[in-house]
Structure formats: C-alpha cells, structure tokens
Design a protein around this motif. Structure first.
Motif, PDB file in Angstrom:
ATOM      1  N   VAL A 131      22.690  -4.218 -11.891  1.00 39.58           N
ATOM      2  CA  VAL A 131      21.416  -4.673 -11.342  1.00 39.58           C
ATOM      3  C   VAL A 131      20.306  -3.899 -12.047  1.00 39.58           C
ATOM      4  N   ILE A 132      19.426  -4.623 -12.732  1.00 42.29           N
ATOM      5  CA  ILE A 132      18.330  -3.965 -13.444  1.00 42.29           C
ATOM      6  C   ILE A 132      16.968  -4.267 -12.816  1.00 42.29           C
ATOM      7  N   GLY A 133      16.959  -5.168 -11.853  1.00 40.75           N
ATOM      8  CA  GLY A 133      15.711  -5.482 -11.169  1.00 40.75           C
ATOM      9  C   GLY A 133      15.954  -6.429 -10.012  1.00 40.75           C
ATOM     10  N   ILE A 134      15.015  -6.425  -9.058  1.00 43.75           N
ATOM     11  CA  ILE A 134      15.101  -7.315  -7.902  1.00 43.75           C
ATOM     12  C   ILE A 134      13.757  -8.023  -7.743  1.00 43.75           C
ATOM     13  N   ASP A 135      13.788  -9.348  -7.806  1.00 43.79           N
ATOM     14  CA  ASP A 135      12.597 -10.175  -7.631  1.00 43.79           C
ATOM     15  C   ASP A 135      12.614 -10.682  -6.195  1.00 43.79           C
ATOM     16  N   ALA A 136      11.999  -9.910  -5.309  1.00 45.02           N
ATOM     17  CA  ALA A 136      12.071 -10.227  -3.884  1.00 45.02           C
ATOM     18  C   ALA A 136      11.422 -11.562  -3.530  1.00 45.02           C
ATOM     19  N   PRO A 137      10.206 -11.889  -4.028  1.00 45.78           N
ATOM     20  CA  PRO A 137       9.598 -13.173  -3.654  1.00 45.78           C
ATOM     21  C   PRO A 137      10.474 -14.375  -4.015  1.00 45.78           C
ATOM     22  N   ALA A 138      11.168 -14.293  -5.153  1.00 38.22           N
ATOM     23  CA  ALA A 138      12.028 -15.401  -5.582  1.00 38.22           C
ATOM     24  C   ALA A 138      13.461 -15.239  -5.094  1.00 38.22           C
ATOM     25  N   ARG A 139      13.741 -14.154  -4.372  1.00 37.67           N
ATOM     26  CA  ARG A 139      15.088 -13.836  -3.881  1.00 37.67           C
ATOM     27  C   ARG A 139      16.101 -13.822  -5.027  1.00 37.67           C
ATOM     28  N   ARG A 140      15.712 -13.212  -6.144  1.00 41.91           N
ATOM     29  CA  ARG A 140      16.595 -13.164  -7.310  1.00 41.91           C
ATOM     30  C   ARG A 140      16.998 -11.722  -7.614  1.00 41.91           C
ATOM     31  N   VAL A 141      18.266 -11.553  -7.974  1.00 37.61           N
ATOM     32  CA  VAL A 141      18.775 -10.276  -8.448  1.00 37.61           C
ATOM     33  C   VAL A 141      18.948 -10.411  -9.959  1.00 37.61           C
ATOM     34  N   VAL A 142      18.274  -9.536 -10.704  1.00 40.51           N
ATOM     35  CA  VAL A 142      18.312  -9.588 -12.167  1.00 40.51           C
ATOM     36  C   VAL A 142      19.340  -8.588 -12.676  1.00 40.51           C
ATOM     37  N   VAL A 143      20.227  -9.046 -13.554  1.00 40.02           N
ATOM     38  CA  VAL A 143      21.287  -8.189 -14.075  1.00 40.02           C
ATOM     39  C   VAL A 143      21.206  -8.104 -15.594  1.00 40.02           C
ATOM     40  N   GLY A 144      21.809  -7.049 -16.134  1.00 43.25           N
ATOM     41  CA  GLY A 144      21.819  -6.857 -17.579  1.00 43.25           C
ATOM     42  C   GLY A 144      22.784  -5.749 -17.959  1.00 43.25           C
ATOM     43  N   PRO A 145      22.893  -5.439 -19.251  1.00 41.37           N
ATOM     44  CA  PRO A 145      23.777  -4.362 -19.704  1.00 41.37           C
ATOM     45  C   PRO A 145      23.238  -2.999 -19.304  1.00 41.37           C
ATOM     46  N   ARG A 146      24.065  -1.984 -19.396  1.00 42.99           N
ATOM     47  CA  ARG A 146      23.679  -0.645 -18.964  1.00 42.99           C
ATOM     48  C   ARG A 146      22.449  -0.145 -19.711  1.00 42.99           C
ATOM     49  N   GLU A 147      22.347  -0.455 -21.002  1.00 43.96           N
ATOM     50  CA  GLU A 147      21.197   0.049 -21.765  1.00 43.96           C
ATOM     51  C   GLU A 147      19.868  -0.473 -21.220  1.00 43.96           C
ATOM     52  N   ALA A 148      19.904  -1.597 -20.496  1.00 46.72           N
ATOM     53  CA  ALA A 148      18.676  -2.136 -19.915  1.00 46.72           C
ATOM     54  C   ALA A 148      18.191  -1.298 -18.735  1.00 46.72           C
ATOM     55  N   LEU A 149      19.029  -0.381 -18.245  1.00 50.26           N
ATOM     56  CA  LEU A 149      18.632   0.510 -17.150  1.00 50.26           C
ATOM     57  C   LEU A 149      17.847   1.721 -17.644  1.00 50.26           C
ATOM     58  N   ALA A 150      17.862   1.959 -18.946  1.00 52.74           N
ATOM     59  CA  ALA A 150      17.197   3.141 -19.497  1.00 52.74           C
ATOM     60  C   ALA A 150      15.685   3.050 -19.287  1.00 52.74           C
ATOM     61  N   VAL A 151      15.117   4.119 -18.747  1.00 52.97           N
ATOM     62  CA  VAL A 151      13.689   4.161 -18.430  1.00 52.97           C
ATOM     63  C   VAL A 151      13.051   5.329 -19.169  1.00 52.97           C
ATOM     64  N   ARG A 152      11.903   5.083 -19.765  1.00 52.84           N
ATOM     65  CA  ARG A 152      11.186   6.124 -20.502  1.00 52.84           C
ATOM     66  C   ARG A 152      10.094   6.768 -19.651  1.00 52.84           C
ATOM     67  N   ALA A 153       9.527   6.025 -18.699  1.00 56.39           N
ATOM     68  CA  ALA A 153       8.443   6.564 -17.875  1.00 56.39           C
ATOM     69  C   ALA A 153       8.430   5.869 -16.520  1.00 56.39           C
ATOM     70  N   ALA A 154       7.807   6.512 -15.549  1.00 53.12           N
ATOM     71  CA  ALA A 154       7.682   5.953 -14.209  1.00 53.12           C
ATOM     72  C   ALA A 154       6.300   6.256 -13.661  1.00 53.12           C
ATOM     73  N   ARG A 155       5.726   5.269 -13.019  1.00 55.56           N
ATOM     74  CA  ARG A 155       4.421   5.466 -12.388  1.00 55.56           C
ATOM     75  C   ARG A 155       4.633   5.913 -10.944  1.00 55.56           C
ATOM     76  N   LEU A 156       3.891   6.952 -10.530  1.00 54.23           N
ATOM     77  CA  LEU A 156       4.057   7.535  -9.201  1.00 54.23           C
ATOM     78  C   LEU A 156       2.853   7.260  -8.314  1.00 54.23           C
ATOM     79  N   ASP A 157       3.130   7.091  -7.034  1.00 52.92           N
ATOM     80  CA  ASP A 157       2.079   6.895  -6.047  1.00 52.92           C
ATOM     81  C   ASP A 157       2.196   7.989  -4.987  1.00 52.92           C
ATOM     82  N   GLU A 158       1.117   8.224  -4.254  1.00 48.21           N
ATOM     83  CA  GLU A 158       1.086   9.236  -3.189  1.00 48.21           C
ATOM     84  C   GLU A 158       1.572  10.591  -3.718  1.00 48.21           C
TER      85      GLU A 158
END
Length: 367
Positions: free
Chosen positions: A267-294
């Motif tokens: 699972v590489i993403g979840i599109d809640a409004p469309a009720r879709r679960v997005v899947v892909g290979p492990r390399e698609a999980l790699a993240v370089r940065a994240a935006r933080l709140d609070e």
C-alpha cells in the motif's frame, strides 16, 4: 526504593496520575516515600459498567478499582473524575476520523496532548499540587536552560515518541520517576510493597481497542469508512477489490489478496474520497521529505545534527528540518500521513509534528 521527583524547595504536594497499572502504582509509592502529601487521580475514560472486566485497557472499571486498592494500601487520597465524554470527543472520534480520511492516527499522543497533559494538568493545579507525576518511561532532565525531555534508560520501554507534543510549561510541572529504571525493577518495587498489581499485564497501546480490532471501532463511529472499493496501481488500473480503507495503512503488504504480479505489492497511498487503495512496488514507498503540521519545539536554539523517528518502533534516522519540512538524508520507508515525526539530538527530544504530506524519493529525483 528508587526515584527522584526533583521537587522544588518547599514542595509539599504531589498529584499522581493513576491508571491502575503497575507503573503508575509504583510512581504513587515513590511519591509517598518522598514525604510529600500524595494524591492519586484516575480519569474514568469509559462507561464504568461496560468497562468492568475488560482486560488490556486502562482507565476502565477494573483499573479504577485497582488504582483505588493501591491508594488504600499506600494510605493516600484517591479521586476519580469522569472524562468519558471528553475522551470520546477528543480521542476516539478523532481516531475514527483519521482512519476514514485515509491517514494512520496515533491516539496515544492525542490522549497525552489533551485529556492527560492538559485536563489532568489543570486538575493537579486545582488540587494545589507542586507537580504532576506519571508512569511514563521517559526522563525529565534539568539543563542549563530548564527542563528537557530525554529518552528512557530502558530502550524497550521508552515512550518519548508519544510525548513529543508536551509543552515547556507542562514539562516544567511534570515528573517521570520511572525514566531511569528498568521495568523489572519497577515490578520488584511493587512486589516489595505487596501491591496487588505487581504482576498485572501491561495495557495495550490503544486502550480503547482491547481486542485489537480497531476497524470495528472505526466502523461503529464512521460506518462509511468500512465500505468496499477498488485496489489500483499507480496508473489507476484496477487490480482488485478491498473491504474498506480502514483495513489498510501505508506500507502494508499483507491482506491485499492480489495475485499474478511479478513482485510483491505494498500500500503506497489511500484515496479516501474515491475509496481507493493505491498499491505499488516497495521502492515506491521511499520518501525523501515530509511536511509537518502542529510542530512542537522543545529544543531551544538547536543548530546541530538531529535524527527523526517516523514510527514508534522505527530507528531514528539522520534528517534536517527546514521550516515545517523534514528532509531525510537517505530515503525513508513507510512514512504515513497521520503519523508523527519526532526529532532528537542524541537522547534529547527536540520536538516533533504530525506528518500531513510526503515527497516520494522518485519525485525528488525527477525534479
């Protein structure tokens, strides 16, 4: 007995947050042994009748009875306050909303942030306490600029990740006497004092989901989150069907029930409004940065290197903070919106924030 409450000169009264478990019970014993007047406070977070007999939870009926029995054994006052409605509104409903929106929540942080360290803090003040003591495994260290939050000595018990939202005024008032102890020593103290909770099992991380079925809790509060939908790849091609987005989190591999693929899918993403679960290979999980709140910052004028934890059980990794964007020195995997990124300088907690958005490593390379 062990324990150092670092009481200010002239301090005479300690309020202890008592959940009915062995940790907070030992804290109450340590507070009593310090010579200060000790008051135990338990927040009732569930309906008392429904909670009786529930195991693996905290602040339920049985736990309230255990806390009261320990208080009686120690000869200290004990009060129970009904916070069921507040807990449901600020923790359980928010937990369900986060899952329904396709995020992965951490209700323990929200509970500490609200009911425990805000409401209980106010109660302790109203009771005239000089400090509020809890059974969390984390250390409060007084540095040159004031109180600092540090990891616990026992890495297997460290709870600093869940306390990143603690504010400086709260930290000035809080005490964590178990942060310098191993769990075995805590149980030994309870046994030495003949406390009935000495061998009581630890509570589960999500106290209001005693059977581990969090999807059932979310479905009861937000039924629409349990509706089925499509499992799609990154190009939008339908690969299968799912039984509700509440059963999936970013990084998950099991339970997809998709066959015929050359490589494992995650699972590489979840599109809640469309009720879709997005899947892909492990390399698609790699993240370089994240935006933080609070973002909550406890580190003062810190300009040195830092590390970040993006999951409670993850190892800290090298990173840098630029405004509210956290950049990882190397791609990090399994970074999910709704989780927290907690920042450290060695053992000290510098602060942290909630992950609202991630930048895939693939996108960063293409930019």
């Amino acid at each position: 007995m062990d324990g150092d409450f670092q009481l200010a000169p002239g301090a005479r009264r300690i309020v202890v947050a008592m959940s009915g478990g062995v940790d907070s019970s030992v804290v109450a014993a340590l507070a009593r042994a310090s010579g200060a007047e000790t008051i135990g406070v338990t927040l009732q977070l569930y309906d008392h009748g429904a909670a009786v007999g529930r195991t693996g939870s905290c602040c339920a009926g049985r736990d309230i009875r255990d806390a009261r029995a320990v208080a009686d054994r120690l000869g200290i006052a004990h009060y129970v306050f009904d916070y069921e409605t507040r807990f449901r509104d600020s923790v359980i409903d928010r937990f369900a909303d986060e899952y329904a929106a396709g995020r992965t929540p951490i209700p323990c942080v929200r509970c500490n942030q609200g009911v425990k360290f805000t409401d209980l803090f106010a109660l302790a003040r109203d009771l005239g306490a000089d400090c509020l003591a809890t059974g969390h495994y984390v250390r409060r260290v007084v540095g040159a600029a004031g109180a600092e939050l540090h990891r616990a000595v026992d890495p297997a018990r460290d709870q600093s990740y869940f306390l990143f939202a603690t504010t400086q005024p709260q930290l000035d008032f809080l005490r964590f006497p178990l942060g310098g102890m191993e769990k075995a020593r805590v149980r030994a103290i309870a046994a030495e004092l003949d406390l009935a909770v000495a061998a009581k099992p630890d509570s589960q991380d999500i106290c209001f989901v005693p059977d581990g079925d969090y999807a059932r809790v979310v479905r009861a509060v937000r039924p629409e989150a349990g509706e089925p939908g499509d499992i799609v790849d990154r190009a939008g091609r339908v690969l299968g069907r799912h039984r509700g987005i509440i059963h999936y989190t970013v990084g998950q591999r099991r339970g997809l029930e998709i066959g015929g693929t050359a490589a494992p899918l995650y699972v590489i993403g979840i599109d809640a409004p469309a009720r879709r679960v997005v899947v892909g290979p492990r390399e698609a999980l790699a993240v370089r940065a994240a935006r933080l709140d609070e973002l909550n910052w406890l580190g003062g004028e810190h300009s040195g290197p830092l590390t970040a934890k993006v999951r409670s059980m993850a190892k800290p990794v090298a990173a840098r903070l630029d405004g509210n964007t956290l950049h990882f020195d190397a791609p990090e995997y399994g970074v999910a919106p709704g989780q927290a990124a907690v920042l450290y300088a060695d053992d000290r907690v510098l602060g942290g924030g909630w992950i609202t958005e991630t930048l895939p490593a693939e996108a960063a390379l293409a930019a």
